[in-house]
Design a protein around this motif. Structure first.
Motif, PDB file in Angstrom:
ATOM      1  N   ALA A 245       0.828  -1.202   0.000  1.00  0.00           N
ATOM      2  CA  ALA A 245       0.000   0.000   0.000  1.00  0.00           C
ATOM      3  C   ALA A 245       0.865   1.255   0.000  1.00  0.00           C
ATOM      4  O   ALA A 245       0.562   2.239  -0.707  1.00  0.00           O
ATOM      5  N   LEU A 246       1.938   1.242   0.756  1.00  0.00           N
ATOM      6  CA  LEU A 246       2.823   2.406   0.826  1.00  0.00           C
ATOM      7  C   LEU A 246       3.576   2.618  -0.481  1.00  0.00           C
ATOM      8  O   LEU A 246       3.733   3.755  -0.950  1.00  0.00           O
ATOM      9  N   VAL A 247       4.044   1.538  -1.089  1.00  0.00           N
ATOM     10  CA  VAL A 247       4.777   1.656  -2.357  1.00  0.00           C
ATOM     11  C   VAL A 247       3.860   2.183  -3.456  1.00  0.00           C
ATOM     12  O   VAL A 247       4.262   3.049  -4.264  1.00  0.00           O
ATOM     13  N   LEU A 248       2.632   1.680  -3.517  1.00  0.00           N
ATOM     14  CA  LEU A 248       1.699   2.151  -4.534  1.00  0.00           C
ATOM     15  C   LEU A 248       1.282   3.597  -4.277  1.00  0.00           C
ATOM     16  O   LEU A 248       0.943   4.327  -5.208  1.00  0.00           O
ATOM     17  N   ARG A 249       1.300   4.004  -3.026  1.00  0.00           N
ATOM     18  CA  ARG A 249       1.011   5.408  -2.703  1.00  0.00           C
ATOM     19  C   ARG A 249       2.068   6.314  -3.302  1.00  0.00           C
ATOM     20  O   ARG A 249       1.782   7.395  -3.814  1.00  0.00           O
ATOM     21  N   GLY A 250       3.339   5.849  -3.206  1.00  0.00           N
ATOM     22  CA  GLY A 250       4.434   6.588  -3.812  1.00  0.00           C
ATOM     23  C   GLY A 250       4.869   7.783  -2.991  1.00  0.00           C
ATOM     24  O   GLY A 250       4.432   7.992  -1.856  1.00  0.00           O
ATOM     25  N   GLY A 251       5.740   8.582  -3.564  1.00  0.00           N
ATOM     26  CA  GLY A 251       6.268   9.751  -2.864  1.00  0.00           C
ATOM     27  C   GLY A 251       7.327   9.355  -1.851  1.00  0.00           C
ATOM     28  O   GLY A 251       7.485   8.189  -1.496  1.00  0.00           O
ATOM     29  N   TRP A 252       8.034  10.358  -1.366  1.00  0.00           N
ATOM     30  CA  TRP A 252       9.108  10.055  -0.416  1.00  0.00           C
ATOM     31  C   TRP A 252       8.559   9.490   0.881  1.00  0.00           C
ATOM     32  O   TRP A 252       9.180   8.618   1.507  1.00  0.00           O
ATOM     33  N   LEU A 253       7.372   9.936   1.287  1.00  0.00           N
ATOM     34  CA  LEU A 253       6.792   9.431   2.520  1.00  0.00           C
ATOM     35  C   LEU A 253       6.372   7.976   2.367  1.00  0.00           C
ATOM     36  O   LEU A 253       6.660   7.142   3.244  1.00  0.00           O
ATOM     37  N   GLY A 254       5.703   7.645   1.249  1.00  0.00           N
ATOM     38  CA  GLY A 254       5.268   6.277   1.031  1.00  0.00           C
ATOM     39  C   GLY A 254       6.443   5.311   0.960  1.00  0.00           C
ATOM     40  O   GLY A 254       6.459   4.280   1.633  1.00  0.00           O
ATOM     41  N   VAL A 286      12.577  -2.149 -11.811  1.00  0.00           N
ATOM     42  CA  VAL A 286      13.606  -2.102 -12.852  1.00  0.00           C
ATOM     43  C   VAL A 286      12.961  -2.075 -14.230  1.00  0.00           C
ATOM     44  O   VAL A 286      13.344  -1.277 -15.098  1.00  0.00           O
ATOM     45  N   LEU A 287      11.972  -2.933 -14.453  1.00  0.00           N
ATOM     46  CA  LEU A 287      11.305  -2.980 -15.758  1.00  0.00           C
ATOM     47  C   LEU A 287      10.637  -1.654 -16.090  1.00  0.00           C
ATOM     48  O   LEU A 287      10.591  -1.233 -17.250  1.00  0.00           O
ATOM     49  N   GLY A 288      10.119  -0.986 -15.061  1.00  0.00           N
ATOM     50  CA  GLY A 288       9.475   0.310 -15.270  1.00  0.00           C
ATOM     51  C   GLY A 288      10.430   1.477 -15.224  1.00  0.00           C
ATOM     52  O   GLY A 288       9.986   2.635 -15.282  1.00  0.00           O
ATOM     53  N   ARG A 289      11.721   1.187 -15.092  1.00  0.00           N
ATOM     54  CA  ARG A 289      12.767   2.217 -15.041  1.00  0.00           C
ATOM     55  C   ARG A 289      12.536   3.213 -13.909  1.00  0.00           C
ATOM     56  O   ARG A 289      12.845   4.398 -14.031  1.00  0.00           O
ATOM     57  N   ARG A 290      12.005   2.717 -12.811  1.00  0.00           N
ATOM     58  CA  ARG A 290      11.860   3.552 -11.611  1.00  0.00           C
ATOM     59  C   ARG A 290      13.105   3.332 -10.756  1.00  0.00           C
ATOM     60  O   ARG A 290      13.074   2.651  -9.722  1.00  0.00           O
ATOM     61  N   TRP A 291      14.187   3.915 -11.204  1.00  0.00           N
ATOM     62  CA  TRP A 291      15.497   3.604 -10.643  1.00  0.00           C
ATOM     63  C   TRP A 291      15.644   4.088  -9.207  1.00  0.00           C
ATOM     64  O   TRP A 291      16.252   3.399  -8.375  1.00  0.00           O
ATOM     65  N   ALA A 292      15.123   5.250  -8.904  1.00  0.00           N
ATOM     66  CA  ALA A 292      15.254   5.769  -7.535  1.00  0.00           C
ATOM     67  C   ALA A 292      14.534   4.849  -6.555  1.00  0.00           C
ATOM     68  O   ALA A 292      15.079   4.495  -5.496  1.00  0.00           O
ATOM     69  N   ALA A 293      13.314   4.444  -6.909  1.00  0.00           N
ATOM     70  CA  ALA A 293      12.575   3.537  -6.027  1.00  0.00           C
ATOM     71  C   ALA A 293      13.305   2.207  -5.896  1.00  0.00           C
ATOM     72  O   ALA A 293      13.401   1.644  -4.789  1.00  0.00           O
TER      73      ALA A 293
END
Length: 566
Positions: A245-254, A286-293
């Protein structure tokens, strides 16, 4: 992340789907009987639990699916929007039932050694200790009192739970709040709330799919019954869903909070469970190129392993002393080697996944399979859908179908019940049905089979709970347990809810004639054997002659240890 279904995809007839699901599960059961009963050798606890619990429940559920299939499209049924006003009271009911069930179903007794050691750890953590110091008068008998599942660090002078401390720490917290047995129900509620929030995010325009995910979870006997116990698996279910739930929320807080949740989950009882859940999502990033996450959560995974596989054992070594009695085996290499050995000699997917299907809604697995089959693979390899990591995790849980001993359902897949429910919701969307009637019927069916399974769990546990009460009501300093002739009777050697109170309970098999002489000379001693536990209903096991015969003869010769009950 929403499910993208093309309008051109033809809906599947619900009745035909139910027949196909029932047929596939039936073929699975035929394979199980052929491999493990017709050509199997010997009978284990797995066979007993399957025949007493799982098979009748599966037979009832499959019969219900077949009989209902002609009516699957007959009634147009919908539900109101899955708002907090409706969902939260249902979650509260689930939590209250699991709390009450600990006393009504399990009679305030933890059946397995895994559960008892969680209670033991909670008791000394409640007292502000890292371990339970062994009183000097019991040092000679320490292994007879704590035969297994103890930490090797400082074992010559301390009793310490073999598992990592977070599950016990949570129970200790609720002990301070009034009842440690609230821990499981509260964690169940947290996991269900997180599952609801994830479903709302994944299916913002499909309230029926949200209801499918929640109904499958609400009617899971595995979720409700396991939450009645001290098993750490309810914590894995809860923290896995909170993390998602937190990962899907996203943002630095999530993402930041998700990192904390992952590290805490690593210490629940064994650190290798969270990485199995987390790894597919790292691939998805990785597949979505969300490198920071990816970098953040990969670092969290590294910290998790270092903390619980290296730093925690090092801390125990510093605080309690070097390993004794058994070899320390908390390292990464030990875990990997242990997993490979167990895959070689304890791999039982037919049994364990049958238990998983029996203890969950009968439509959960078939709908989840349909959800995976409907996945858009081109989008999946670009990281566009969360179906891929959910599917990989669920497949991994099924592949690692190792022998579990006790467990209400398949507890090693417990942390993936949430992902299974979400995949089933995707499968529901692919089914293209306009009425929730099939899922509602399957949910009623699951409540019926769940009541049966819960009753069977009560009947299985009752003789052990009665034996435990008899042992701890004995007017003696020591009770010796002779476990011969009783299935898992050795698990009766335990403390009273983690507190080492009179009488001290010992495993007779771990003593010697000389230690018995000293024990009988200094303490009042009673004996608990098959003459006591068999009338209470404990299942019989083969009586093996040997060392215990000699010890019993020695007790008779010195006139020690009158039998319970007298």
């Amino acid at each position: 992340m929403t499910f993208r279904s093309a309008d051109s995809v033809r809906p599947i007839d619900p009745g035909r789907f139910l027949i196909m699901a029932a047929g596939a599960i039936t073929l699975w059961l035929v394979g199980l009987f052929l491999l493990h009963f017709t050509f199997g050798h010997g009978r284990q606890i797995t066979h007993i639990l399957f025949l007493d619990q799982d098979f009748p429940a599966l037979l009832l559920a499959l019969t219900g699916l077949v009989l209902f299939s002609p009516l699957a499209r007959s009634t147009d049924v919908s539900l109101p929007l899955p708002t907090a006003r409706l969902v939260l009271p249902l979650i509260l009911i689930c939590a209250l039932w699991s709390w009450a069930g600990h006393y009504l179903v399990f009679q305030d007794y933890a059946l397995s050694r895994d559960e008892e050691v969680a209670e033991f750890g909670a008791a000394y953590l409640r007292d502000g200790l890292l371990s339970r110091p062994i009183p000097p008068e019991w040092l000679e008998y320490r292994r007879a009192i704590m035969p297994e599942f103890f930490s090797p660090f400082g074992a010559e002078n301390h009793w310490t739970a073999a598992y990592l401390p977070v599950n016990s720490a949570i129970r200790a917290l609720f002990w301070h709040l009034g009842d440690p047995n609230l821990a499981g129900p509260i964690l169940l509620a947290i996991g269900l709330i997180a599952l609801w929030r994830v479903a709302l995010r994944l299916f913002p325009n499909r309230p029926d799919a949200v209801w499918v995910a929640m109904l499958l979870a609400f009617t899971s006997a595995q979720l409700s019954v396991t939450a009645m116990t001290p098993y750490a698996m309810t914590g894995h279910f809860a923290l896995n869903m909170v993390w998602l739930a937190l990962v899907l929320r996203g943002g630095w807080l999530g993402h930041g909070c998700a990192v904390v949740v992952a590290i805490v989950a690593g210490g629940l009882h064994q650190y290798h469970f969270p990485p199995i859940f987390l790894a597919p999502f790292l691939l998805w990033m990785v597949l979505g190129r969300r490198w920071a996450a990816f970098l953040v959560h990969f670092a969290a995974l590294v910290v998790l392993v270092i903390l619980w596989a290296k730093l925690w054992p090092g801390f125990l070594l510093h605080e309690l002393g070097p390993p004794a009695d058994v070899r320390a085996s908390a390292g990464v290499g030990d875990k990997a080697a242990s997993l490979l050995r167990r895959l070689g000699n304890k791999w039982q997917p037919l049994f364990n996944l049958s238990r998983f299907m029996a203890w969950n809604n009968i439509l959960m697995v078939p709908l989840a399979v349909l959800g995976v089959a409907a996945m858009k693979w081109r989008g999946a390899v670009r990281g566009e859908t969360v179906v891929l990591p959910l599917a990989i995790g669920c497949i991994a849980a099924c592949v690692f179908a190792l022998w579990q001993g006790y467990g209400w359902g398949f507890r090693y897949a417990h942390g993936f019940i949430g992902p299974f429910c979400l995949l089933a919701a995707y499968g529901w969307v692919r089914l293209g049905a306009h009425s929730l009637w099939p899922v509602l019927f399957a949910s009623v069916l699951a409540l019926v089979t769940g009541a049966f399974l819960t009753d069977r769990a009560h009947d299985y546990v009752a003789p052990y709970a009665a034996s435990h009460r008899m042992i701890h009501a004995a007017n003696a300093d020591v009770v010796l347990v002779d476990p011969r002739g009783g299935l898992f009777a050795t698990d009766l050697v335990r403390s009273e809810h983690g507190d080492m109170k009179r009488p001290m309970v010992m495993n007779l098999a771990m003593l010697t004639p000389s230690t018995l002489d000293r024990l009988c000379a200094n303490y009042s001693v009673r004996l608990f054997d098959r003459s006591a536990f068999r009338p209470l209903g404990l299942r019989a096991s083969r009586l093996q002659p040997g060392y215990l015969d000699r010890l019993r003869a020695h007790l008779d010769a010195i006139g020690c240890a009158e039998r319970l009950p007298r």
